[in-house]
Scaffold this active site. Structure first.
Site, PDB file in Angstrom:
ATOM      1  N   GLY A 174       0.809  -1.220   0.000  1.00  0.00           N
ATOM      2  CA  GLY A 174       0.000   0.000   0.000  1.00  0.00           C
ATOM      3  C   GLY A 174       0.836   1.262   0.000  1.00  0.00           C
ATOM      4  O   GLY A 174       0.522   2.239  -0.692  1.00  0.00           O
ATOM      5  N   ASP A 175       1.919   1.268   0.762  1.00  0.00           N
ATOM      6  CA  ASP A 175       2.814   2.426   0.786  1.00  0.00           C
ATOM      7  C   ASP A 175       3.469   2.643  -0.571  1.00  0.00           C
ATOM      8  O   ASP A 175       3.545   3.769  -1.073  1.00  0.00           O
ATOM      9  CB  ASP A 175       3.912   2.216   1.838  1.00  0.00           C
ATOM     10  N   SER A 176       3.977   1.565  -1.156  1.00  0.00           N
ATOM     11  CA  SER A 176       4.679   1.695  -2.433  1.00  0.00           C
ATOM     12  C   SER A 176       3.740   2.162  -3.534  1.00  0.00           C
ATOM     13  O   SER A 176       4.104   3.000  -4.368  1.00  0.00           O
ATOM     14  CB  SER A 176       5.339   0.368  -2.813  1.00  0.00           C
ATOM     15  N   GLY A 179       3.204   5.838  -3.092  1.00  0.00           N
ATOM     16  CA  GLY A 179       4.373   6.580  -3.539  1.00  0.00           C
ATOM     17  C   GLY A 179       4.436   6.692  -5.052  1.00  0.00           C
ATOM     18  O   GLY A 179       4.786   7.741  -5.610  1.00  0.00           O
ATOM     19  N   LEU A 211      -3.393   6.083   0.671  1.00  0.00           N
ATOM     20  CA  LEU A 211      -2.981   4.684   0.596  1.00  0.00           C
ATOM     21  C   LEU A 211      -4.157   3.791   0.213  1.00  0.00           C
ATOM     22  O   LEU A 211      -4.015   2.883  -0.608  1.00  0.00           O
ATOM     23  CB  LEU A 211      -2.400   4.234   1.947  1.00  0.00           C
TER      24      LEU A 211
END
Length: 410
Positions: A174-176, A179, A211
């Protein structure tokens, strides 16, 4: 870095201030820095980015997550909780094209640094805001982590095996994703700012990335499937329901291979390689839809065939036949893979903190004329570039920096 505009990295001349911590915001900054943007990472003097201490492997007290996401960035310290720190920050905004932040919504506004203030100081500024749920809506003030975003978005429900608990990938997906979408939004906003004409030419804007929405955006046809038919897609284990054969198959030597031959033409080539040409006209398998309905049967046939040979033999037979096939690699396999090596996807980073070279992921995407590069790994200490950045952009003297350091503003 080359000065010739025709060979400089694509984002050479773009300056980014990064206030993000951990993964999503810094990943956005890393993607921009890889392609030549001057990314200046700002950390609080007393609270450096926790990513400095993240990573499962350790050597001499050092972890290596930081090496990946802080590469190509200059690092300074600045306390935005203090009035003098906010003044210096606005002075830096005067010289920036982009600001990336990943605070909980409302934090910048509490400091008097909301977009209204930033754009008043610098109308060209693009503000990329990364948060758990976005800047608006009933959940906007909730904190957000990748694990929860993957679950709330519906992504986690689709993972695992039917009837079992929905596992996570051993990564912060989710973070990637957030980003990546933030970097995409920044580039889109920069293009809109710099194109000719229009009432907003020359002006930046807010890029609002969450996210949860970044995960939801990858759910393919699950939402229209539900809206039209009421279908709630569930986890498929090692396969996708309705796509066959496309699964994980174990070979005689115990190694697993992915064999993907759900397209009609590729399925015909698979049948030829298995010396089972009659399967092509078998009513159960003659079409994509039919194979989806008889997925267990065709999977069993392919599994029985693959189980007769070692993985190397199966791979050679299928590659010669033009069937999509590949191993389930560990990271040890990945770093030895000649394809990744040839494509420069395994690049050396020199980690000054331990005085050693370490491998990291290469730059993506590949640009033919203005390729990105890894120029240096993440600086080992907060504030490494204080003198350089504050002197270069704001004209501060060594004496002024000493006083600011003593007062813990930087």
């Amino acid at each position: 870095m080359p000065d010739d505009e025709s060979t400089s990295p694509a984002l050479h001349g773009i300056r980014v201030l990064e206030l993000g911590t951990l993964i999503a915001g810094p990943f956005c900054g890393r993607l921009l820095a890889d392609h030549g943007a001057d990314v200046i990472k700002i950390e609080a003097p007393d609270r450096p980015d926790p990513l400095r201490d993240w990573g499962q492997a350790e050597l001499d007290g050092r972890h290596f997550f930081w090496t990946v996401h802080a590469r190509n960035k200059r690092c300074i310290t600045l306390d935005l909780r203090r009035p003098r720190g906010r003044e210096l920050f606005l002075d830096l905004v005067d010289h920036a094209d982009v600001l990336v932040e990943s605070f909980r919504p409302g934090t910048l506004e509490r400091w008097g640094l909301g977009y209204d203030m930033l754009s008043e100081r610098n109308p060209r500024i693009v503000l990329a805001r990364v948060s758990g749920y976005g800047q608006t809506g009933p959940y906007s003030r909730r904190p957000g982590y990748a694990s929860v975003a993957e679950a709330v978005s519906g992504m986690r429900h689709l993972n695992g095996f039917p009837g079992g608990p929905p596992p996570r990938a051993a990564l912060s997906i989710g973070d990637s994703l957030a980003g990546m979408f933030a970097a995409q939004g920044v580039l889109t906003a920069l293009y809109a700012r710099d194109r000719d004409g229009g009432p907003h030419a020359g002006r930046g804007q807010v890029v609002d990335v969450s996210l949860t929405e970044s995960c939801l955006a990858l759910l393919e046809s699950t939402i229209p499937d539900y809206s039209v038919t009421g279908l709630v897609r569930g986890p498929g284990g090692t396969r996708l329901d309705g796509l066959a054969p496309s699964n994980l198959y174990r070979c005689a030597d115990g190694r697993w291979l992915i064999i993907a031959a759900n397209q009609d033409t590729v399925f015909a080539r698979l049948c030829a390689a298995m010396e089972r040409p009659e399967l092509v006209t078998d009513p159960r398998f003659a079409t994509h839809t039919a194979r989806g309905r008889h997925q267990d049967e065709i999977d069993a046939i392919v599994a029985e065939w693959a189980g007769r040979f070692d993985a190397g033999t199966v791979t050679c037979l299928l590659e010669e036949a033009g069937v999509v096939v590949g191993p389930v690699n560990t990271v040890a396999d990945v770093v030895r893979d000649p394809q990744f090596q040839a494509r420069e996807m395994l690049l050396v980073h020199h980690d000054e903190g331990i005085g050693k070279d370490v491998l990291g992921p290469g730059v993506i995407p590949k640009l033919g004329r203005t390729p990105g590069t890894v120029r240096w790994a993440g600086p080992p200490e907060p504030g490494t570039h204080n003198a350089e950045v504050y002197g270069e952009l704001l004209g501060l003297t060594d004496e002024q920096l000493v006083a600011l350091t003593t007062d813990r503003v930087v």
